[in-house]
Design a protein around this motif. Structure first.
Motif, short mmCIF file in Angstrom:
data_model
loop_
_atom_site.label_atom_id
_atom_site.label_comp_id
_atom_site.label_asym_id
_atom_site.label_seq_id
_atom_site.Cartn_x
_atom_site.Cartn_y
_atom_site.Cartn_z
N ILE A 130 0.89 -1.20 -0.13
CA ILE A 130 -0.12 -0.06 -0.01
C ILE A 130 0.81 1.23 0.03
CG2 ILE A 130 -1.72 1.28 1.19
CD1 ILE A 130 -2.76 -1.09 0.27
N VAL A 131 0.55 2.31 -0.96
CA VAL A 131 1.12 3.56 -0.84
C VAL A 131 0.10 4.48 -0.38
CG1 VAL A 131 2.34 5.23 -2.22
CG2 VAL A 131 2.80 2.95 -2.33
N ALA A 132 0.10 5.16 0.50
CA ALA A 132 -1.31 6.16 0.66
C ALA A 132 -0.40 7.52 0.88
CB ALA A 132 -2.08 5.79 1.82
N VAL A 133 -1.52 8.63 0.63
CA VAL A 133 -1.39 10.12 1.09
C VAL A 133 -2.54 10.45 2.06
CG1 VAL A 133 -1.13 12.15 0.14
CG2 VAL A 133 -0.19 10.48 -1.18
N TYR A 134 -2.07 11.15 3.12
CA TYR A 134 -3.10 11.71 3.93
C TYR A 134 -2.99 13.11 4.30
CZ TYR A 134 0.84 11.33 7.34
OH TYR A 134 2.00 11.65 7.75
N ARG A 135 -4.04 13.57 4.89
CA ARG A 135 -3.98 14.97 5.52
C ARG A 135 -4.22 14.99 6.97
NH1 ARG A 135 -8.69 15.70 2.30
NH2 ARG A 135 -7.55 17.10 0.96
N GLY A 136 -3.64 15.95 7.52
CA GLY A 136 -3.74 15.80 8.81
C GLY A 136 -3.07 14.87 9.76
N GLN A 137 -3.69 14.20 10.46
CA GLN A 137 -3.16 13.25 11.35
C GLN A 137 -3.02 11.93 10.55
OE1 GLN A 137 -4.89 12.57 15.26
NE2 GLN A 137 -3.43 11.18 15.84
N LYS A 138 -1.81 11.17 10.77
CA LYS A 138 -1.40 10.04 9.97
C LYS A 138 -2.45 9.08 10.33
CE LYS A 138 2.11 6.64 9.43
NZ LYS A 138 3.58 6.40 9.50
N PRO A 139 -3.27 8.13 9.61
CA PRO A 139 -4.19 7.03 9.94
C PRO A 139 -3.26 6.01 10.62
CG PRO A 139 -4.65 7.77 7.85
CD PRO A 139 -3.26 8.25 8.30
N ALA A 140 -3.33 5.54 12.02
CA ALA A 140 -2.68 4.76 12.65
C ALA A 140 -2.87 3.42 12.25
CB ALA A 140 -2.86 4.86 14.23
N GLU A 141 -3.98 3.01 11.69
CA GLU A 141 -4.50 1.63 11.28
C GLU A 141 -3.96 1.43 9.86
OE1 GLU A 141 -7.87 4.56 10.22
OE2 GLU A 141 -6.25 4.25 11.79
N LEU A 142 -3.25 2.28 9.33
CA LEU A 142 -2.78 1.82 7.97
C LEU A 142 -1.49 1.88 7.85
CD1 LEU A 142 -3.86 2.13 4.84
CD2 LEU A 142 -2.96 4.25 4.67
N LYS A 143 -1.21 0.53 7.26
CA LYS A 143 0.10 -0.18 6.88
C LYS A 143 0.64 0.04 5.53
CE LYS A 143 -0.37 -1.91 11.05
NZ LYS A 143 0.39 -1.26 12.37
N GLY A 144 1.89 0.21 5.46
CA GLY A 144 2.75 0.61 4.04
C GLY A 144 3.27 1.78 4.08
N LEU A 145 3.57 2.25 2.83
CA LEU A 145 4.17 3.45 2.82
C LEU A 145 3.11 4.73 2.84
CD1 LEU A 145 6.77 5.40 2.10
CD2 LEU A 145 6.20 5.05 -0.32
N THR A 146 3.21 5.71 3.91
CA THR A 146 2.50 6.64 4.00
C THR A 146 3.04 8.24 3.81
OG1 THR A 146 2.75 6.53 6.51
CG2 THR A 146 0.62 5.49 5.40
N LEU A 147 2.27 9.13 2.96
CA LEU A 147 2.95 10.15 2.58
C LEU A 147 2.09 11.30 3.13
CD1 LEU A 147 4.16 9.29 -0.69
CD2 LEU A 147 5.76 9.44 1.26
N PRO A 148 2.56 12.31 3.76
CA PRO A 148 1.59 13.61 4.16
C PRO A 148 1.20 14.33 3.05
CG PRO A 148 3.96 14.03 4.93
CD PRO A 148 4.06 12.52 4.47
N LEU A 149 0.24 14.75 2.91
CA LEU A 149 -0.26 15.79 1.67
C LEU A 149 0.83 16.92 1.53
CD1 LEU A 149 -2.66 16.01 -0.67
CD2 LEU A 149 -3.60 17.69 1.19
N GLY A 150 1.24 17.28 0.51
CA GLY A 150 2.10 18.30 -0.05
C GLY A 150 3.78 17.58 0.34
N TRP A 151 3.93 16.44 0.53
CA TRP A 151 5.13 15.99 0.83
C TRP A 151 6.17 16.20 -0.21
CZ3 TRP A 151 7.65 12.47 -2.33
CH2 TRP A 151 6.77 11.71 -3.58
N GLU A 152 5.58 16.31 -1.57
CA GLU A 152 6.43 16.38 -2.89
C GLU A 152 6.84 17.97 -3.23
OE1 GLU A 152 2.32 17.72 -3.81
OE2 GLU A 152 3.08 16.23 -2.79
N ARG A 153 6.29 18.75 -2.40
CA ARG A 153 6.67 20.19 -2.71
C ARG A 153 7.93 20.56 -2.69
NH1 ARG A 153 4.27 25.11 -3.50
NH2 ARG A 153 5.23 26.92 -2.61
N GLY A 154 8.67 20.91 -3.84
CA GLY A 154 10.06 21.45 -3.54
C GLY A 154 11.28 20.69 -4.17
N LEU A 155 10.63 19.39 -4.33
CA LEU A 155 11.63 18.52 -4.78
C LEU A 155 12.13 18.78 -6.08
CD1 LEU A 155 10.00 15.03 -3.95
CD2 LEU A 155 12.15 15.66 -2.92
N LEU A 156 13.54 18.33 -6.28
CA LEU A 156 14.23 18.81 -7.50
C LEU A 156 13.96 17.50 -8.41
CD1 LEU A 156 17.71 19.98 -6.76
CD2 LEU A 156 16.04 21.44 -7.42
#
Length: 208
Positions: A130-156
């Motif tokens: 699972i790869v998931a993107v979340y806003r606010g608090q990270k869902p504790a019940e979700l396993k796998g790679l979790t990324l906060p909303l906006g994680w990509e901003r500014g990457l070269l």
């Protein structure tokens, strides 16, 4: 013709060293000169390149701090991106490397809401990961790679268009439209995007 490449950004640990090794292979360099590189990093560099690696002591009397190097890097990138514009790229119409998303089967919105109201996007790989993107608090019940909303901003990113590679900055991912917004000087159709791990501050980039 012969080429001399000088790289003094100081990013020589972890992923930085691997990036430089890959760059040396892309440019088919005959030799690399490492200034003041510790023994373990020197051996790591040698094991990841085809070129001859020479070791010399550090020339500068004072080593720049992390903040100084970051400010210098962002200044150089800003100069390279003068007159750059926002470009929206559909992820299904371009080859993308280095992005942990858009490789699997998207999870439908009603299922996402049933798992957690904080989930923005999720996908399941062929292996069941699972790869998931979340806003606010990270869902504790979700396993796998979790990324906060906006994680990509500014990457070269490196952007291939018109037969050339150009620098760019990833500004935003639209998960519903499946598009990437990139700050780039490319004026032709983008064929490939390679997403890096270094970031810059998007505030102040001219010409957007």
């Amino acid at each position: 013709g012969e080429a001399l490449v000088i790289d003094t950004d100081g990013w020589v640990s972890g992923d930085g060293l691997i990036v430089k090794a890959r760059l040396s292979k892309m440019l088919s360099l005959d030799a690399l000169v490492a200034l003041g590189l510790p023994g373990e990093l020197l051996e790591l560099l040698r094991s990841n390149v085809d070129a001859k690696v020479l070791s010399l002591p550090r020339l500068a009397g004072r080593e720049k701090s992390f903040e100084e190097r970051r400010a210098h890097r962002e200044r150089l990138i800003t100069l390279r991106l003068l007159e750059a514009k926002r470009v929206n790229v559909k992820v299904d119409e371009v080859e993308i490397e280095g992005l942990p998303l858009f490789k699997g089967r998207p999870v439908e919105q009603h299922i996402l809401r049933g798992i957690s109201q904080n989930l923005v996007y999720a996908e399941v790989s062929e292996e069941g990961g699972i790869v998931a993107v979340y806003r606010g608090q990270k869902p504790a019940e979700l396993k796998g790679l979790t990324l906060p909303l906006g994680w990509e901003r500014g990457l070269l990113v490196a952007v291939e268009c018109g037969g050339e590679l150009n620098p760019g900055v990833l500004e935003r991912i639209d998960y519903r439209a499946r598009t990437l917004t990139i700050v780039s000087k490319c004026r032709e159709r983008i064929k490939r995007i390679e997403v890096g791990k270094a970031r810059v501050n998007l505030e102040g980039l001219a010409g957007r």
